[in-house]
Structures are given as structure tokens and as C-alpha cells.
Design a protein around this motif. Structure first.
Motif, mmCIF file in Angstrom:
data_model
loop_
_atom_site.group_PDB
_atom_site.id
_atom_site.type_symbol
_atom_site.label_atom_id
_atom_site.label_comp_id
_atom_site.label_asym_id
_atom_site.label_seq_id
_atom_site.Cartn_x
_atom_site.Cartn_y
_atom_site.Cartn_z
ATOM 1 N N GLU A 63 -34.494 81.541 -72.133
ATOM 2 C CA GLU A 63 -34.222 80.097 -72.095
ATOM 3 C C GLU A 63 -34.461 79.440 -73.452
ATOM 4 O O GLU A 63 -33.676 78.607 -73.894
ATOM 5 N N LEU A 64 -35.567 79.826 -74.107
ATOM 6 C CA LEU A 64 -35.853 79.238 -75.424
ATOM 7 C C LEU A 64 -34.777 79.608 -76.437
ATOM 8 O O LEU A 64 -34.336 78.772 -77.225
ATOM 9 N N LEU A 90 -38.483 83.206 -70.124
ATOM 10 C CA LEU A 90 -38.841 82.177 -71.103
ATOM 11 C C LEU A 90 -38.140 82.430 -72.428
ATOM 12 O O LEU A 90 -37.602 81.510 -73.049
ATOM 13 N N SER A 100 -41.203 73.795 -81.224
ATOM 14 C CA SER A 100 -40.685 73.934 -79.855
ATOM 15 C C SER A 100 -41.276 75.158 -79.166
ATOM 16 O O SER A 100 -41.163 75.305 -77.952
ATOM 17 N N LEU A 101 -41.917 76.050 -79.939
ATOM 18 C CA LEU A 101 -42.522 77.227 -79.324
ATOM 19 C C LEU A 101 -44.013 77.017 -79.032
ATOM 20 O O LEU A 101 -44.626 77.811 -78.314
ATOM 21 N N ARG A 102 -44.582 75.932 -79.574
ATOM 22 C CA ARG A 102 -46.027 75.749 -79.458
ATOM 23 C C ARG A 102 -46.542 75.396 -78.055
ATOM 24 O O ARG A 102 -47.643 75.772 -77.667
ATOM 25 N N TRP A 103 -45.757 74.633 -77.296
ATOM 26 C CA TRP A 103 -46.241 74.162 -75.999
ATOM 27 C C TRP A 103 -46.508 75.302 -75.021
ATOM 28 O O TRP A 103 -47.324 75.175 -74.113
ATOM 29 N N TRP A 138 -49.091 75.789 -71.810
ATOM 30 C CA TRP A 138 -48.485 75.641 -70.483
ATOM 31 C C TRP A 138 -48.470 76.939 -69.686
ATOM 32 O O TRP A 138 -48.675 76.941 -68.468
ATOM 33 N N ASP A 164 -43.787 80.276 -62.276
ATOM 34 C CA ASP A 164 -42.719 81.071 -61.663
ATOM 35 C C ASP A 164 -41.636 81.427 -62.679
ATOM 36 O O ASP A 164 -40.443 81.248 -62.418
ATOM 37 N N ILE A 165 -42.061 81.902 -63.848
ATOM 38 C CA ILE A 165 -41.099 82.318 -64.859
ATOM 39 C C ILE A 165 -41.734 83.461 -65.658
ATOM 40 O O ILE A 165 -42.930 83.417 -65.978
ATOM 41 N N THR A 215 -31.712 80.345 -75.787
ATOM 42 C CA THR A 215 -30.501 79.610 -75.434
ATOM 43 C C THR A 215 -30.567 78.180 -75.959
ATOM 44 O O THR A 215 -29.637 77.692 -76.602
ATOM 45 N N ILE A 216 -31.684 77.485 -75.677
ATOM 46 C CA ILE A 216 -31.788 76.086 -76.134
ATOM 47 C C ILE A 216 -31.667 76.025 -77.655
ATOM 48 O O ILE A 216 -30.881 75.262 -78.198
ATOM 49 N N LEU A 217 -32.438 76.862 -78.355
ATOM 50 C CA LEU A 217 -32.478 76.725 -79.814
ATOM 51 C C LEU A 217 -31.188 77.200 -80.476
ATOM 52 O O LEU A 217 -30.732 76.622 -81.449
#
Lengths: 194, 194
Positions: free
Chosen positions: B183-184, B180, B161-164, B168, B174-175, B186-188
Motif C-alpha cells: 500500500e505504501l 503495508l 510518510s514512513l514514520r507513522w 501505529w 489487521d494488515i 502504491t501511494i508513493l
């Protein structure tokens, strides 16, 4: 004349064997002769079923793209909660990777060898898939079911977190498709924290 | 004789420019001449600083592997909670991808062009990194901070999930790196669900 039914089956068989060869040796490293040999046909008679290696690649890539797109659109159009929609989309990805592993790998990695026009068409189908997926996430955020966050970040984190399965999964792993779906859904929807 | 300080700086410059070229044109598509040109040196005098293209690739790959490994081991050895350790590891990945993007991309994609012995060494460093990361997850599960789940599934989901981001992220997005990371994490850690 070859009966239509047999013809369809032969074509399917050609696609299946070609997917495995493309995955193992790469698109460039596979010849029509190799495919014919695997299928157990003379190269010459294979041309009754398929025009070229380019056509095989197209059929594989678009078959997979179509499988993803059709299922996503069916899921998006139900009345299920956004959580359930997301779970079902995760299930689609894992099921396709596990049950059609070679073809998914070709669609993910060898699409760049599609002919120009087809490549553009393929990229635009993928973009539109991403847009529809993003829309589910966005609506889920608006509805209050999902946390409010950057939609692209959420989308690419989910898509990317599903990609490793293609490389890692084999039937000898001590985890079933159902357990994988359950664990991935849990991590992505509820996190690793207790 | 070239003073040591200048020599180190020149070497750094060579690695920086080579990383960018390898990322853009591939390892195979880049010549020592191209690198010399970017650095603004004669190819002949570049050999005072570096022996070969293979050596450049080695230095880039092992520099990145070392950055990941050192930081992970520092984090693992603190008394922080497992949640905080995981957040810090996620931060290390994102920081490296954003601030050393080209070198990380080379280490992730071109390591396969390392010479046999070095390739084995590199693979074993990566394996050991994965084991140490898995150990943090496992201990976090035992401590009751993380949900009990298949450790490999959790590990590869996080890593993947960290590779993209590598593909990108660009400064024009705009982040920020901090957003980042937030957000990552939080999701994980907590999932997409509210």
C-alpha cells in the motif's frame, strides 16, 4: 478599563509570543515572566489578559484545532470532486504550518502538557478530525476517484507526509507555499512515477 | 572465561531488552538495574558484557543506522529500475520498523542522548543516508522514470510518510507487513488517485 479591542489584540500578541517561546524553549522551559518580557508588559499586568500559562497553552492548541476542523468541514461539505477536496485539505495543512508555524508546532508537540480534562477534549477533537478526513478518503474510494485501499493506511500516510514541513520549512527555502502545495498534492494524488 | 558465542548472545539480549525499556520509559527513565532485571542478571555481572547505559544506546543506534545504510547501498548498486529501487527501500524501512520496532524507535527518538562525539557521528551517518536516498530519486528523475520535482521535497515526503508506522503498527492490526509495503509503495509511486 482597557477597551475590548485593545484587550483582544493584547491577548493575540501574548499568544503569538508565547507560541514562539514554547516552540524554542519548550512549554516547561518557558515562564510567564519570559512571555511578559517578550510582549513588553509587566508580568502583573499580563494577568489582566490571561489567567495562567496553562490557559495560554489551551488557547493556542484549541485555536489550531479549531482552524483545522472548521476548514475541513467547509471543504467536506462542498460539491467539489474528492481529488479537489483532498488537494484543498493538503493546502490547509501546508498553509497553517507555514503561516502559523509556531502555534502549529505547539499544538502538535506540547498538547500533552494540557491539563487532564482539556487534554481529553483535545484528543477527542483530533480523533474526530481524523474521522472526518478518513470519511473523505472513504467516499473518494467508493466514488471510484481514489484507489481502494486501507483507509487508515491512506489517512496516516497523508497526515504523516505533511508533518516534516513544520520542521523543515523556513522563508529562506527556495520554494514557495504554493509550490510546496503543488508538489505534495502531486506526490500524494499521482505518485512519484511519471 | 565466558565463551565468545554466549557472550555475543548475552549482549544481543541486553540490547533487545534495553531497547524495549528505552522505548517504554525513555532513555532517562531507565536504569542499568532495570535492564539487568529484565535480562535476568545481576547488575554487576552485566558489566562483563557492556560498559554503560551510554554504550548500550550507542550500540542500538549504530546497529540500526548500519542496517539502513548497508541495505540502501546494496539496493542503489543493483541494475534494477529506479521504481524497483524505491520499492525496495520502502520495504527496508517497513521491515525494520516492524521486525525491530523497539530499536528503530530508540534510534529515531533517543539518538539525541548520545554523547557529543557519537551524536555528531550518528548525525553524519543520517545525513549521508539522506544524500544516497536523494541520489536514487534524482537519478530516477533524470532517467525519466520519476516526475521532475524538488528532490528534498520528494525525499522528506517519503521518509516522513514512513514514520507513522513505527507508532501505529502492532501485530494485532489487521494488515501484514507485506500488505503495508504494497500500500505504501502504491501511494508513493502511483498516488491515491485511480
Amino acid at each position: 478599563m482597557v477597551p475590548l479591542r485593545t484587550k483582544v489584540n493584547k491577548r493575540e500578541l501574548i499568544l503569538t509570543e508565547a507560541s514562539k517561546l514554547f516552540k524554542d524553549r519548550g512549554f516547561g522551559g518557558t515562564g510567564m515572566r519570559d512571555i511578559a518580557e517578550k510582549v513588553g508588559m509587566e508580568a502583573a499586568s499580563m494577568y489582566n489578559h490571561i489567567k495562567s500559562k496553562d490557559e495560554i497553552l489551551e488557547l493556542i492548541c484549541f485555536k489550531i484545532a479549531d482552524a483545522y476542523t472548521t476548514q475541513l468541514s467547509e471543504i467536506a461539505n462542498t460539491e467539489a470532486s474528492f481529488q479537489d477536496k483532498l488537494k484543498q485539505i493538503i493546502k490547509v495543512h501546508i498553509d497553517l504550518m507555514i503561516h502559523d508555524a509556531a502555534a502549529v508546532s505547539v499544538a502538535n508537540n506540547d498538547w500533552k502538557y494540557l491539563r487532564d480534562e482539556k487534554k481529553e477534549e483535545y484528543k477527542s477533537i483530533r480523533k474526530s478530525y481524523e474521522r472526518s478526513f478518513a470519511f473523505v478518503l472513504e467516499e473518494g474510494m467508493k466514488s471510484g476517484e481514489f484507489k481502494t485501499m486501507n483507509v487508515s493506511v491512506a489517512l496516516f500516510t497523508i497526515l504523516s507526509s505533511l508533518r516534516w514541513i513544520e520542521l523543515w520549512y523556513k522563508p529562506s527555502r527556495d520554494i514557495s507555499a504554493e509550490e510546496l502545495e503543488e508538489e505534495l498534492s502531486t506526490i500524494l494524488l499521482n505518485g512519484i512515477n511519471i
